[in-house]
Design an enzyme around this catalytic site. Structure first.
Site, PDB file in Angstrom:
ATOM      1  N   LYS A 191       0.856  -1.191   0.000  1.00  0.00           N
ATOM      2  CA  LYS A 191       0.000   0.000   0.000  1.00  0.00           C
ATOM      3  C   LYS A 191       0.891   1.240   0.000  1.00  0.00           C
ATOM      4  CE  LYS A 191      -1.704   2.883   2.694  1.00  0.00           C
ATOM      5  NZ  LYS A 191      -1.549   4.121   1.875  1.00  0.00           N
ATOM      6  N   GLU A 267       9.935   1.208  10.488  1.00  0.00           N
ATOM      7  CA  GLU A 267      11.050   2.131  10.220  1.00  0.00           C
ATOM      8  C   GLU A 267      10.438   3.502  10.197  1.00  0.00           C
ATOM      9  OE1 GLU A 267      13.791   0.760   7.155  1.00  0.00           O
ATOM     10  OE2 GLU A 267      12.528  -0.998   7.163  1.00  0.00           O
ATOM     11  N   CYS A 302      13.816  10.885   6.042  1.00  0.00           N
ATOM     12  CA  CYS A 302      13.705  10.443   7.433  1.00  0.00           C
ATOM     13  C   CYS A 302      15.014  10.637   8.178  1.00  0.00           C
ATOM     14  CB  CYS A 302      13.277   8.991   7.492  1.00  0.00           C
ATOM     15  SG  CYS A 302      14.332   7.942   6.503  1.00  0.00           S
ATOM     16  N   GLU A 400      10.357  16.177  14.642  1.00  0.00           N
ATOM     17  CA  GLU A 400      10.630  15.956  13.230  1.00  0.00           C
ATOM     18  C   GLU A 400       9.756  16.910  12.420  1.00  0.00           C
ATOM     19  OE1 GLU A 400       9.307  12.239  11.348  1.00  0.00           O
ATOM     20  OE2 GLU A 400      11.260  12.209  10.367  1.00  0.00           O
TER      21      GLU A 400
HETATM   22  P1  NAD Z   1       2.696   8.404   7.640  1.00  0.00           P
HETATM   23  O1  NAD Z   1       3.051   7.613   8.824  1.00  0.00           O
HETATM   24  O2  NAD Z   1       1.640   9.432   7.727  1.00  0.00           O
HETATM   25  O3  NAD Z   1       2.250   7.446   6.442  1.00  0.00           O
HETATM   26  C1  NAD Z   1       3.034   6.352   6.042  1.00  0.00           C
HETATM   27  C2  NAD Z   1       2.125   5.287   5.464  1.00  0.00           C
HETATM   28  O4  NAD Z   1       1.244   4.832   6.493  1.00  0.00           O
HETATM   29  C3  NAD Z   1       1.238   5.788   4.322  1.00  0.00           C
HETATM   30  O5  NAD Z   1       1.127   4.772   3.343  1.00  0.00           O
HETATM   31  C4  NAD Z   1      -0.091   6.022   5.008  1.00  0.00           C
HETATM   32  O6  NAD Z   1      -1.202   5.903   4.153  1.00  0.00           O
HETATM   33  C5  NAD Z   1      -0.100   4.915   6.046  1.00  0.00           C
HETATM   34  N1  NAD Z   1      -0.982   5.205   7.183  1.00  0.00           N
HETATM   35  C6  NAD Z   1      -1.338   6.430   7.657  1.00  0.00           C
HETATM   36  N2  NAD Z   1      -2.210   6.292   8.685  1.00  0.00           N
HETATM   37  C7  NAD Z   1      -2.421   4.968   8.853  1.00  0.00           C
HETATM   38  C8  NAD Z   1      -3.237   4.205   9.741  1.00  0.00           C
HETATM   39  N3  NAD Z   1      -4.009   4.780  10.671  1.00  0.00           N
HETATM   40  N4  NAD Z   1      -3.205   2.854   9.633  1.00  0.00           N
HETATM   41  C9  NAD Z   1      -2.429   2.255   8.700  1.00  0.00           C
HETATM   42  N5  NAD Z   1      -1.668   2.931   7.823  1.00  0.00           N
HETATM   43  C10 NAD Z   1      -1.646   4.271   7.900  1.00  0.00           C
HETATM   44  O7  NAD Z   1       4.075   9.028   7.142  1.00  0.00           O
HETATM   45  P2  NAD Z   1       4.322   9.964   5.882  1.00  0.00           P
HETATM   46  O8  NAD Z   1       3.891  11.341   6.225  1.00  0.00           O
HETATM   47  O9  NAD Z   1       3.805   9.330   4.646  1.00  0.00           O
HETATM   48  O10 NAD Z   1       5.910   9.879   5.781  1.00  0.00           O
HETATM   49  C11 NAD Z   1       6.735  10.653   6.559  1.00  0.00           C
HETATM   50  C12 NAD Z   1       7.275   9.868   7.723  1.00  0.00           C
HETATM   51  O11 NAD Z   1       7.956   8.697   7.261  1.00  0.00           O
HETATM   52  C13 NAD Z   1       8.292  10.628   8.503  1.00  0.00           C
HETATM   53  O12 NAD Z   1       8.062  10.463   9.879  1.00  0.00           O
HETATM   54  C14 NAD Z   1       9.613   9.973   8.120  1.00  0.00           C
HETATM   55  O13 NAD Z   1      10.625  10.113   9.070  1.00  0.00           O
HETATM   56  C15 NAD Z   1       9.220   8.577   7.917  1.00  0.00           C
HETATM   57  N6  NAD Z   1      10.183   7.864   7.080  1.00  0.00           N
HETATM   58  C16 NAD Z   1      10.998   6.948   7.683  1.00  0.00           C
HETATM   59  C17 NAD Z   1      11.949   6.257   6.947  1.00  0.00           C
HETATM   60  C18 NAD Z   1      12.842   5.223   7.592  1.00  0.00           C
HETATM   61  O14 NAD Z   1      13.394   4.394   6.897  1.00  0.00           O
HETATM   62  N7  NAD Z   1      13.010   5.230   8.897  1.00  0.00           N
HETATM   63  C19 NAD Z   1      12.054   6.491   5.564  1.00  0.00           C
HETATM   64  C20 NAD Z   1      11.201   7.443   4.974  1.00  0.00           C
HETATM   65  C21 NAD Z   1      10.259   8.107   5.754  1.00  0.00           C
END
Ligand code: NAD
Ligand code: MN
Length: 498
Positions: A191, A267, A302, A400
């Site tokens: 997804k 992650e 990230c 962040e």
């Molecule tokens: P997010 O957590 O809002 O969303 C990530 C994914 O989770 C999306 O596909 C989203 O649709 C899904 N999601 C959102 N709410 C959900 C729920 N209630 N239940 C299940 N799935 C859900 O994050 P974002 O804004 O898309 O991305 C930014 C974040 O990702 C930042 O915190 C960043 O640090 C992190 N990130 C981490 C890494 C790593 O490897 N550690 C790499 C890239 C990004």
């Protein structure tokens, strides 16, 4: 492609065919509900295409397709050399369609098309190739039992792997999960983030063209609270690899406990420190890389080096270098090869970044940027922004932001620098700049993070694991270690007449 002009990219963007249907069991299909949502280009606000809004019913179909494929062995029991050939072909197809893959991510989430064409899309091909090449070179174990007993310990695929990914590197995050999970012999239901689903859908189509059997890689675009949650709670998903925010990572741990105890590999977020010591000889390179470390990909990384700790004796001179670099990195149209930064992923993220900046204007010393701007009168753009003299407890230094905002904090001793760097709920990455070898090793030892980059930023390769400590999560992508997320240890004990 690297000599394309702004107009060349615009012409190619207009000629693209965008596919927004879900990809389930080897075919593009509408959501069961028939619902769609718009995929938006944040650089212009224009609707790119309608995308299937998947929900529980679609996730059920995708997981069932993945399970059928796994159980009949069309991929899971294919000879390793044959699986290798399919994934190598996929790497070739990504390279053959590099321009399209780069455009999809650039249009969908605002990153510079030149970065997508030189970093993201070639990276995706490279990671598929790397895992493909690994498939027929990994050996299992024979345990040291006595005569009469033969105990085999093998790593076996788990079944159906769910992957939920963010929007900052759409193609690469999908790849980091899918390449390793597929190499290990699993089926995958992916997804992608709702802000940027298009490249993952095209990737699934290319995978089938490469010879991946139907049902082995399924993509269900949709929102987190519906499609993501359905995957997290699914009773027939064996492992779930998540990259995204720390808050949602915690929700996935709960989904597992509420459903089938599936493995969860979070992650999550970061607030990575960059420590610059006065004994670093090449401060110009350190400044170049500090700017890249926070402004690359609009700061939507990230592991972005968002906290800069500088030894007080060089702080003012170093900040002057940084201000010059920030001023030279103004955002522009992501399709313009001359632009130095692209658009922020969407309106919501832009507003969130601006809230941090506005609060910072009254609590720290703004020395560069600080404004939201438009390009051609449109879009979500934020200037590269630097705050100096940020206090250690300011939200600018703790939370962040996930945007192009750097917080500079002076330090007086190595001890103080390490203590402040470690004083964070996150532990994803850190950088250290010094020409004193003992200091580099000493500080690297003490930083409680998944990756320490010494005299560089964001060191990363297919060969090395990437992931965090503390609330940055404990999943590891890349390297052979990531295969541990997608396999189980299985013992087969054979009695024979010795
Ligand atoms: P997010 O957590 O809002 O969303 C990530 C994914 O989770 C999306 O596909 C989203 O649709 C899904 N999601 C959102 N709410 C959900 C729920 N209630 N239940 C299940 N799935 C859900 O994050 P974002 O804004 O898309 O991305 C930014 C974040 O990702 C930042 O915190 C960043 O640090 C992190 N990130 C981490 C890494 C790593 O490897 N550690 C790499 C890239 C990004
Ligand atoms: Mn978008």
């Amino acid at each position: 492609m690297l000599d394309y002009t702004h107009q060349d990219w615009k012409t190619r963007a207009e000629a693209l065919t965008l596919r927004g249907q879900a990809f389930i069991d080897g075919k593009f299909v509408d959501a069961v509900s028939g619902n769609t949502f718009d995929s938006i280009n944040p650089a212009t606000g224009a609707v790119l295409t309608a995308v299937a809004e998947c929900d529980t019913a679609d996730v059920d179909l995708a997981v069932a397709a993945g399970r059928r494929a796994f159980d009949d062995g069309r991929w899971s029991r294919m000879a390793p050399g044959d699986r290798k050939a399919v994934l190598l072909k996929l790497a070739d197809l990504i390279r053959a369609n590099l321009e399209e893959m780069a455009l999809l991510d650039s249009l969908d989430m605002g990153k510079l098309v030149t970065d997508a064409a030189t970093v993201d899309a070639p990276g995706s091909a490279h990671f598929f190739q790397w895992y493909a090449e690994a498939i027929d070179k990994i050996y299992d174990e024979v345990a040291p039992t006595g005569p009469g007993d033969l105990a085999l310990v093998a790593r076996v695929p788990l079944g159906v792997v769910g992957a939920v990914t963010p929007w900052n590197f759409p193609l690469d995050m999908a790849t980091w999960k899918a390449a390793a999970a597929l190499a290990a012999g699993n089926s995958v239901v992916l997804k992608p983030a709702e802000q940027s689903p298009l490249s993952a859908l095209r990737l699934a189509e290319l995978a089938v063209e490469a010879g991946l059997p139907d049902g082995v890689l399924n993509v269900v675009p949709g929102f987190g609270a519906t499609a993501g949650r359905a995957l997290g709670l699914h009773m027939d998903v064996d492992s779930l690899a998540f990259t995204g925010s720390t808050g949602i990572g915690k929700m996935f741990m709960q989904y597992s406990g509420q459903s089938n105890l599936k493995q969860i590999w979070p992650e999550t977020g970061g607030k990575s420190p960059n420590l610059v010591f006065a004994d670093c000889e090449d401060l110009d390179t350190a400044a170049d890389m500090a700017a890249v470390g926070i402004f690359f990909n609009q700061g939507e990384v990230c592991s972005a080096n968002s906290r800069l700790y500088v030894e007080r004796s060089i702080k003012d001179a170093f900040v002057a270098k940084l201000i010059a670099r920030a001023q030279a990195m103004q955002p522009g149209d992501p399709l313009d090869p001359a632009a130095k930064m692209g658009a922020i992923v969407d309106e919501k993220q832009t507003q969130g970044i601006m809230r941090f900046i506005e609060a910072g204007k009254t609590s720290a010393n703004l020395v560069a940027g600080g404004e939201r701007i438009t390009v051609g009168g449109k879009g979500c753009f934020v200037q590269p922004t630097i705050f100096d003299d940020v206090s250690h407890d300011n939200p600018l230094a703790r939370d962040e932001i996930f945007g192009p905002v750097l917080s500079v904090i002076p330090f007086d001793s190595e001890e103080e620098a390490v203590t402040m760097a470690n004083d964070s709920i996150y532990g994803l990455a850190a950088s250290v700049w010094t020409d004193n070898l003992s200091r580099a090793c000493r500080v690297a030892d003490r930083l409680h993070v998944g990756t320490v980059s010494v005299n560089t930023v964001d060191a990363l390769s297919a060969q090395t694991p990437f992931g965090g400590m503390k609330q940055s999560g404990f999943g590891r992508d890349l390297s052979l270690h990531s295969l541990e997320k997608y396999t189980a240890l299985k013992t087969t004990w054979i009695k024979y007449k010795a």
